[in-house]
Motif scaffolding. Structure first.
Motif, mmCIF file in Angstrom:
data_model
loop_
_atom_site.group_PDB
_atom_site.id
_atom_site.type_symbol
_atom_site.label_atom_id
_atom_site.label_comp_id
_atom_site.label_asym_id
_atom_site.label_seq_id
_atom_site.Cartn_x
_atom_site.Cartn_y
_atom_site.Cartn_z
ATOM 1 N N UNK A 59 42.382 -2.238 54.850
ATOM 2 C CA UNK A 59 43.583 -2.913 54.351
ATOM 3 C C UNK A 59 44.684 -2.995 55.407
ATOM 4 N N UNK A 60 44.327 -2.720 56.638
ATOM 5 C CA UNK A 60 45.286 -2.800 57.742
ATOM 6 C C UNK A 60 44.886 -3.938 58.665
ATOM 7 N N UNK A 61 45.844 -4.768 59.031
ATOM 8 C CA UNK A 61 45.588 -5.855 59.971
ATOM 9 C C UNK A 61 46.258 -5.528 61.300
ATOM 10 N N UNK A 62 45.619 -5.931 62.376
ATOM 11 C CA UNK A 62 46.194 -5.803 63.713
ATOM 12 C C UNK A 62 46.595 -7.199 64.173
ATOM 13 N N UNK A 63 47.799 -7.327 64.697
ATOM 14 C CA UNK A 63 48.299 -8.632 65.140
ATOM 15 C C UNK A 63 48.745 -8.527 66.588
ATOM 16 N N UNK A 64 48.302 -9.475 67.394
ATOM 17 C CA UNK A 64 48.641 -9.500 68.816
ATOM 18 C C UNK A 64 48.880 -10.947 69.225
ATOM 19 N N UNK A 65 49.598 -11.198 70.317
ATOM 20 C CA UNK A 65 49.974 -12.581 70.637
ATOM 21 C C UNK A 65 48.832 -13.545 70.943
ATOM 22 N N UNK A 66 47.739 -13.076 71.534
ATOM 23 C CA UNK A 66 46.715 -14.033 71.938
ATOM 24 C C UNK A 66 45.311 -13.477 71.839
ATOM 25 N N UNK A 67 44.329 -14.345 72.089
ATOM 26 C CA UNK A 67 42.927 -13.922 72.048
ATOM 27 C C UNK A 67 42.503 -13.240 73.347
ATOM 28 N N UNK A 68 43.020 -13.717 74.480
ATOM 29 C CA UNK A 68 42.614 -13.187 75.769
ATOM 30 C C UNK A 68 43.480 -12.024 76.222
ATOM 31 N N UNK A 69 43.249 -11.596 77.450
ATOM 32 C CA UNK A 69 44.027 -10.495 77.993
ATOM 33 C C UNK A 69 43.410 -9.147 77.674
ATOM 34 N N UNK A 70 43.978 -8.122 78.286
ATOM 35 C CA UNK A 70 43.426 -6.771 78.156
ATOM 36 C C UNK A 70 43.691 -6.139 76.804
ATOM 37 N N UNK A 71 44.581 -6.735 76.008
ATOM 38 C CA UNK A 71 44.829 -6.235 74.652
ATOM 39 C C UNK A 71 44.939 -7.407 73.680
ATOM 40 N N UNK A 72 44.138 -8.444 73.928
ATOM 41 C CA UNK A 72 44.081 -9.582 73.019
ATOM 42 C C UNK A 72 43.118 -9.310 71.875
ATOM 43 N N UNK A 73 42.939 -10.290 71.015
ATOM 44 C CA UNK A 73 42.095 -10.070 69.837
ATOM 45 C C UNK A 73 40.654 -9.746 70.212
ATOM 46 N N UNK A 74 40.134 -10.347 71.279
ATOM 47 C CA UNK A 74 38.728 -10.100 71.628
ATOM 48 C C UNK A 74 38.499 -8.634 71.973
#
Length: 206
Positions: A27-42
């Motif tokens: 029930x917890x979502x993680x939100x980050x600015x983009x898909x790429x990068x060292x801490x993106x969604x991927x």
């Protein structure tokens, strides 16, 4: 450090938030600015899958139980979970609705969904949210982005913060006023004058 941000995020989702707040990881979502990068969604999704639902990813990288983000059409994202997979395709449950994504469409329309971008999360609400702001995200931050990301949390919000002063600057940002001109009024007046002139000419000819 992006690696530390990823480690901290996984720790929050898998351990700290469930233990301290009582909100389970699903029930917890993680939100980050983009898909790429060292801490993106991927990267975040790979780390979260390894901790929360490890598996070989036999069907296009997915396993039963994986959280996913399904995009039936561009610009629309439905959070859900993988139920199973077979020759027909990837079987998903999206808010209780069963969806079958054909094999040939899985790569283009399904992503892992523990971590989302703010754009993907628009319209959704979760009991808890972890917003990840790595150092390379400073340029992407704006007041609307921060509002969208932070307001996805219903009960609890954690922020993994590495953008130094970019976050308070984005929050303090005053949206630019919409530019207005007198052009529409002038055009309307000109059109009215032209109409009056045309009517006068018609009366004169009559």
């Amino acid at each position: 450090d992006a690696g530390e941000a990823v480690h901290r995020t996984v720790q929050l989702v898998a351990d700290s938030v469930p233990r301290a707040i009582g909100v389970p990881a699903e029930q917890t979502v993680v939100i980050t600015p983009g898909h790429g990068g060292a801490a993106g969604t991927r990267v975040l999704n790979a780390a979260l899958k390894e901790r929360l639902n490890p598996g070989p990813g036999r069907f296009g990288g997915f396993d039963p139980g994986d959280r996913i983000a399904y995009s039936p059409v561009p610009g629309r994202t439905l959070p859900g979970r993988v139920v199973t997979a077979d020759a027909e395709g990837l079987h998903l449950s999206c808010s209780g609705v069963r969806v079958v994504v054909p094999r040939e469409r899985v790569e283009a329309s399904v992503r892992h969904g523990w971590a989302l971008t703010a754009h993907q999360a628009v319209g959704g609400r979760w009991p808890a949210a972890v917003v990840v702001l790595p150092g390379d995200a400073a340029q992407a931050l704006s007041r609307p982005w921060v509002y969208t990301a932070f307001s996805r949390a219903g009960r609890h919000l954690s922020v993994v913060h590495g953008v130094e002063q970019a976050l308070p600057r984005a929050v303090a940002e005053v949206p630019a006023r919409e530019r207005t001109t007198r052009l529409p009024l002038l055009l309307a007046a000109q059109a009215a004058q032209a109409a009056q002139a045309a009517q006068s000419e018609e009366r004169a000819e009559a």
